[in-house]
Design a protein around this motif. Structure first.
Motif, PDB file in Angstrom:
ATOM      1  N   MET A 119      -4.755   6.526  -0.759  1.00 20.47           N
ATOM      2  CA  MET A 119      -4.238   7.892  -0.676  1.00 20.47           C
ATOM      3  C   MET A 119      -4.851   8.617   0.506  1.00 20.47           C
ATOM      4  O   MET A 119      -6.070   8.656   0.665  1.00 20.47           O
ATOM      5  N   THR A 145      -3.553   1.768  -4.597  1.00 17.10           N
ATOM      6  CA  THR A 145      -2.916   2.854  -3.872  1.00 17.10           C
ATOM      7  C   THR A 145      -3.949   3.510  -2.973  1.00 17.10           C
ATOM      8  O   THR A 145      -4.951   4.042  -3.457  1.00 17.10           O
ATOM      9  N   GLN A 154       2.096  -3.230  -7.832  1.00 16.52           N
ATOM     10  CA  GLN A 154       0.965  -2.950  -6.954  1.00 16.52           C
ATOM     11  C   GLN A 154      -0.321  -2.808  -7.751  1.00 16.52           C
ATOM     12  O   GLN A 154      -0.333  -2.388  -8.909  1.00 16.52           O
ATOM     13  N   GLU A 187       6.578  -2.051  -6.009  1.00 19.48           N
ATOM     14  CA  GLU A 187       5.794  -0.860  -6.338  1.00 19.48           C
ATOM     15  C   GLU A 187       5.191  -0.962  -7.727  1.00 19.48           C
ATOM     16  O   GLU A 187       4.032  -0.610  -7.955  1.00 19.48           O
ATOM     17  N   MET A 227       0.847  -1.187   0.000  1.00 16.90           N
ATOM     18  CA  MET A 227       0.000   0.000   0.000  1.00 16.90           C
ATOM     19  C   MET A 227       0.881   1.235   0.000  1.00 16.90           C
ATOM     20  O   MET A 227       1.709   1.401   0.886  1.00 16.90           O
ATOM     21  N   LEU A 228       0.724   2.061  -1.001  1.00 17.26           N
ATOM     22  CA  LEU A 228       1.460   3.316  -1.070  1.00 17.26           C
ATOM     23  C   LEU A 228       0.581   4.407  -0.524  1.00 17.26           C
ATOM     24  O   LEU A 228      -0.425   4.763  -1.106  1.00 17.26           O
ATOM     25  N   GLN A 286      -6.546   4.135  -7.526  1.00 10.83           N
ATOM     26  CA  GLN A 286      -6.194   5.178  -6.563  1.00 10.83           C
ATOM     27  C   GLN A 286      -7.423   5.529  -5.738  1.00 10.83           C
ATOM     28  O   GLN A 286      -8.355   6.153  -6.234  1.00 10.83           O
TER      29      GLN A 286
END
Length: 353
Positions: free
Chosen positions: A81, A79, A76, A73, A8-9, A97
């Motif tokens: 956010m 994401t 993935q 990354e 998870m970014l 996202q």
């Protein structure tokens, strides 16, 4: 039990799991890679980790032989956010996202009796809450700034809750010191008029969620930008450390408390942030389990993630266009030279005749 690696970014980067999200058919092992380990930033991850654990999933093993982070990354599918369009500039997003801004925010809980009584005892003047976050210690404040705040608070009719680590001499009777306060429960109290903050993103989100106007004193990182958001949105004001005086602090706090526009603006923003079909935490849980259910959900992945930086920036196409332009210019130059030579030859012949 099927092991699933989830990256998870959490960007420009705590709770309960609601019954709105159906329980999973089985539990999974989820690996969480935490790029930032500070206490405040961990709050975001902890909220999701606790919610997933409550649903039966397993973040207590270590995996020493992981692939490079860049490969993870690029691979993935999701994401998460830490943003929301109601408190930042709206942007077009990919399906992968997902905005979960204010994921760590929650309704206020009852305060300890002594703290509740102290807040209530402030009367109509109200209370000012002062905290510079978890990274900046109060006792690291320069003596000249400390003196300015002590003088300003002494002149205010409000009571002040000050998160300050260490001993503090010279504080007036209207100031209460502690090295920790339950911040969200404090901000949720109706008698808290202003939050003096460093402008960290999580504190900003908590203040908006609980509809408390802000006085921001940025220190580093994204805090100056967050301070600009506070000013532009009309939910508070910003002061610069180098320009602090007791008069300026008193005047600014008095303006924020007495001018109703700050409370009205932050109230509208809070209503917009809270008006969602599901909580940010439930949304994070749903999409995390969506990736698990669909075996990595490759359908969410943007093809651009597999491109090299040359391909992503279209430098190869740009190079080809520049080459074509160069060839065209050379061709035009040759044609012009030919025309010029013909004209010169013709002119020379006429002179001879």
């Amino acid at each position: 039990m099927k092991a699933v690696t989830l990256f998870m970014l959490v960007a420009t980067l705590a709770g309960r799991a609601s019954g709105d999200v159906p329980l999973p058919e089985r539990s999974y092992k989820i690996l969480m890679l935490l790029p930032v380990s500070s206490r405040s930033h961990m709050n975001i991850i902890v909220a999701l980790a606790e919610a997933l654990a409550q649903r039966g999933h397993k973040i207590s093993a270590h995996f020493p032989d992981l692939p490079p982070l860049l490969d993870i990354e690029r691979n993935q599918s999701l994401t998460l956010m830490n943003t929301h369009f109601s408190i930042t500039t709206p942007l077009p997003l990919l399906p992968s996202q997902v905005e979960v801004g204010a994921i760590h925010c929650r309704p206020g809980k009852p305060l300890p009796q002594d703290t509740e009584s102290w807040l209530t005892g402030a009367g109509t003047a109200g209370v000012i809450y002062f905290s510079l976050g978890s990274l900046t210690r109060g006792d690291s404040m320069l003596p000249e700034y400390l003196k300015v705040f002590l003088e300003a608070f002494r002149r205010l009719p409000q009571r002040v809750l000050w998160k300050y680590e260490g001993e503090l001499e010279g504080a007036s009777d209207n100031v209460r010191i502690s090295n920790w306060f339950p911040q969200q429960d404090i901000l949720a109290n109706h008698n808290v008029k202003v939050f003096i903050s460093h402008g960290g993103l999580l504190s900003l989100q908590e203040s908006i969620f609980h509809a408390t106007p802000l006085l921001v004193l940025p220190i580093f990182g994204d805090q100056p930008r967050n301070g600009m958001l506070v000013v532009d949105s009309g939910i508070g004001r910003v002061l610069v450390w180098e320009e602090l005086t007791a008069d300026r602090i008193v005047d600014t706090l008095t303006d924020i408390i007495n001018n109703t526009k700050y409370k009205e603006n932050v109230g509208r923003m809070s209503a917009s942030l809270r008006d969602q079909p599901m909580t940010p935490l439930d949304r994070a849980v749903f999409w995390t389990e969506y990736v698990i259910r669909h075996r990595g959900a490759p359908q969410l992945r943007c093809p651009a993630a597999q491109l090299s930086w040359v391909e992503f920036l279209m430098l190869d196409v740009l190079g080809l266009l520049l080459l074509a332009l160069l060839l065209l210019l050379l061709l035009i130059r040759r044609i012009l030279r030919g025309i010029s030579a013909t004209l010169l030859v013709g002119s020379a012949k006429k002179k001879k005749e």
